[in-house]
Structures are given as C-alpha cells and as structure tokens.
Design a protein around this motif. Sequence first.
Motif, PDB file in Angstrom:
ATOM      1  N   ILE A  15       9.541   9.356   5.789  1.00  0.00           N
ATOM      2  CA  ILE A  15       8.301   9.519   5.026  1.00  0.00           C
ATOM      3  C   ILE A  15       7.755  10.937   5.180  1.00  0.00           C
ATOM      4  CG2 ILE A  15       5.921   8.726   4.728  1.00  0.00           C
ATOM      5  CD1 ILE A  15       7.969   6.725   3.779  1.00  0.00           C
ATOM      6  N   HIS A  40      11.903   5.639  10.234  1.00  0.00           N
ATOM      7  CA  HIS A  40      11.152   5.494   8.978  1.00  0.00           C
ATOM      8  C   HIS A  40      10.070   6.568   8.869  1.00  0.00           C
ATOM      9  CE1 HIS A  40       9.360   3.444   5.546  1.00  0.00           C
ATOM     10  NE2 HIS A  40       8.190   3.465   6.159  1.00  0.00           N
ATOM     11  N   LYS A  55       8.448  13.863   2.663  1.00  0.00           N
ATOM     12  CA  LYS A  55       7.802  13.991   1.358  1.00  0.00           C
ATOM     13  C   LYS A  55       6.926  15.236   1.341  1.00  0.00           C
ATOM     14  CE  LYS A  55       7.648   8.989   0.467  1.00  0.00           C
ATOM     15  NZ  LYS A  55       8.530   8.999  -0.725  1.00  0.00           N
ATOM     16  N   PRO A  94       0.127  11.517  -6.090  1.00  0.00           N
ATOM     17  CA  PRO A  94      -0.219  10.990  -4.767  1.00  0.00           C
ATOM     18  C   PRO A  94      -1.231  11.872  -4.047  1.00  0.00           C
ATOM     19  CG  PRO A  94       1.891  12.110  -4.672  1.00  0.00           C
ATOM     20  CD  PRO A  94       1.491  12.080  -6.119  1.00  0.00           C
ATOM     21  N   ARG A 147       0.826  -1.215   0.000  1.00  0.00           N
ATOM     22  CA  ARG A 147       0.000   0.000   0.000  1.00  0.00           C
ATOM     23  C   ARG A 147       0.855   1.257   0.000  1.00  0.00           C
ATOM     24  NH1 ARG A 147      -2.946  -0.396   5.286  1.00  0.00           N
ATOM     25  NH2 ARG A 147      -3.321   1.818   4.892  1.00  0.00           N
ATOM     26  N   GLN A 148       1.960   1.230   0.704  1.00  0.00           N
ATOM     27  CA  GLN A 148       2.734   2.460   0.894  1.00  0.00           C
ATOM     28  C   GLN A 148       3.227   3.054  -0.427  1.00  0.00           C
ATOM     29  OE1 GLN A 148       5.703   1.843   3.932  1.00  0.00           O
ATOM     30  NE2 GLN A 148       4.209   1.106   5.421  1.00  0.00           N
ATOM     31  N   PRO A 149       3.945   2.300  -1.263  1.00  0.00           N
ATOM     32  CA  PRO A 149       4.343   2.896  -2.549  1.00  0.00           C
ATOM     33  C   PRO A 149       3.172   3.124  -3.487  1.00  0.00           C
ATOM     34  CG  PRO A 149       4.978   0.576  -2.442  1.00  0.00           C
ATOM     35  CD  PRO A 149       4.530   0.960  -1.061  1.00  0.00           C
ATOM     36  N   ALA A 150       2.167   2.237  -3.415  1.00  0.00           N
ATOM     37  CA  ALA A 150       1.014   2.384  -4.315  1.00  0.00           C
ATOM     38  C   ALA A 150       0.264   3.683  -4.046  1.00  0.00           C
ATOM     39  CB  ALA A 150       0.070   1.192  -4.151  1.00  0.00           C
ATOM     40  N   LEU A 188       1.541   6.466  -1.700  1.00  0.00           N
ATOM     41  CA  LEU A 188       2.385   7.642  -1.456  1.00  0.00           C
ATOM     42  C   LEU A 188       3.377   7.929  -2.578  1.00  0.00           C
ATOM     43  CD1 LEU A 188       3.151   7.209   2.358  1.00  0.00           C
ATOM     44  CD2 LEU A 188       1.366   8.589   1.266  1.00  0.00           C
ATOM     45  N   GLU A 189       3.631   6.978  -3.446  1.00  0.00           N
ATOM     46  CA  GLU A 189       4.615   7.185  -4.507  1.00  0.00           C
ATOM     47  C   GLU A 189       4.026   7.087  -5.900  1.00  0.00           C
ATOM     48  OE1 GLU A 189       7.956   4.609  -3.858  1.00  0.00           O
ATOM     49  OE2 GLU A 189       8.057   5.067  -1.713  1.00  0.00           O
ATOM     50  N   ARG A 190       2.703   7.099  -6.019  1.00  0.00           N
ATOM     51  CA  ARG A 190       2.100   7.061  -7.343  1.00  0.00           C
ATOM     52  C   ARG A 190       2.299   8.419  -8.021  1.00  0.00           C
ATOM     53  NH1 ARG A 190      -3.799   6.589  -4.602  1.00  0.00           N
ATOM     54  NH2 ARG A 190      -4.520   8.753  -4.788  1.00  0.00           N
TER      55      ARG A 190
END
Length: 287
Positions: free
Chosen positions: A198, A194, A201, A166, A156-159, A161-163
């Motif tokens: 994050i 961590h 960003k 976002p 979920r995290q890259p999907a 926050l990094e799309r």
Amino acid sequence: MAENNPTLRRRRLGGRLRELRKQAGLTVEQAAEVLLCTPSKISRMENAQRGASQRDVRDLCAAYGISDEDLIDQLMTLAREIRKPGLKHEHGDLGNDALYTYMELEAGASSITEFQTACFPGLLQTEDYARALIRGLLPRMADDVLERRVAARMARQPAVLERPKPPRYWAFIDEAVLHRRVGGTEIMRAQLEHALVIAEKRHVTLQVVPFDKGAYMGAGSPFVYLEMEEGVGSHVVYIEILVRNEYLERSDDLDVHREAIDQIRATALDPRASLECIAQMMRTYMN
C-alpha cells in the motif's frame, strides 16, 4: 461510499446556511426568532450536529432574503437527501454508530493524516489482522457484528485509497506497532507485507517512529486528522478510545494536532528508511 453519505450532505448544508445567515447580517439568536426555535437548534444545524428539514431551509431562506430559486432548490435538495439511508443501511449494525460518521467523513476528506501507537491504521490492515485486532479489543462482540465490522473496514480501503481522486494519505506508526503480534506470526508477516504494498501508492506515505527517539509529542495519543473537501465544513480530528469517540473541530484543537503532526514527522524515520524498517521486521516473522 461517497454517494451514500448523509454526513457530508449535512455538513455542506450546514456550512451554506451559516454563510447565508452571516451574509444577511443576522446572529444565531435572530435566526432562531424567525424560526420560533432555540438558538441551539440553529447552531446544531449549522455545525451539522443535526439535519435541517426542508421546512427549516425554506423559512431560513425567506428570513435571509434569498430569492435565487436555483439556490433554494439546491438547499432543499440537500435537506431532502439528508434523510436518505446512509452507511448503517449499507453495512448493517457495526456495534457503534460513531463509526458510520467517521467513514462518511473519511469518504469526503481531501487529505488524511493518521497516527497510531498500538496497531496498523484501518486503511492499511489485512482482513485477518483486522479480525484478530477487533476481537482482541472487543472480546465480547458478537460474531456477526465482528464480521460486518471487518467487511466494512475492508470496503473502506478501495473506496478511499483507490477512488478516482484519492486523498493524500499520510500514516505514522510507532515502532511498537511492528512488534505487537496481532493474530500471530503468519498474520503479522502478511500484514507487514500488505503495508509495504500500500505504501508504494503515489498518494500514500508511511513513516515509523523508532523506539530510540524516546518521548515525543503525540506519543500515547493516536488520532486521525481529516482535511475536508471544500464545501463540507472545517477540518476534523477524530479520536477513538475505549468508551467513546470524539470529533474535534475547534481551531485550538486543530492547531495542537497540526503541531503534533509536524513534530511526529520530524521525529519519524524518513519514508524510505521506514519501509526498510518494516521490511526488516517482516523478515523476523519469516524465521
């Protein structure tokens, strides 16, 4: 993840069917008479609580006087795609079907505001922290289900926050989160580090509500406020408790949670001071 999303497709279709019914000047009861079904079926389709079949779409378009073949084709395509496999097919059994709906809503949100009182939000968790947290909350969970749930959380995290575009992500945590040693000292130190990474960003803001603020609106009631992209229905408040998950969309419920967000934001340390607070706590785990 957004491409594999029957929840968003169901919400888009339901919202569009509601608009077309209103444009045709029909009530839910009148639409139900056309389909020879109960009014609750129409309401559930419009509210995305159930999918509309292609036959339902065809009959409703006829009832609403829709002659635009391109529009009809778009609606029929949405109805067909609702039947495609979703995240359950992708991630396997996570032990709670409500989680798939939440992940699909999260994937379609333009803004996410989260408030947690006992643990770091899922989008900020490390793998080790997530594993220790889930095991602590659900000690009877089978190991294979646990590992699938951890993997889904990490995906979920890259999907999200990094799309390419976002969502605006705003996370509030009570100071208690920093003190609860989930998984032990080393896991907590890595988790705090961590979270700081994050939070750097541009579209992420992390704020801490300190102990010395006492009682405040929302304390003890964690929630996630999802502002949905245009065309996928109303905003949603997600509440997860031990025995069930709730999705709130009534305007009164949304108003209360927006007020809570304003109060929590005013009570919390500002973003810079919040990161300093987290960094200071991280140093205590290094000693």
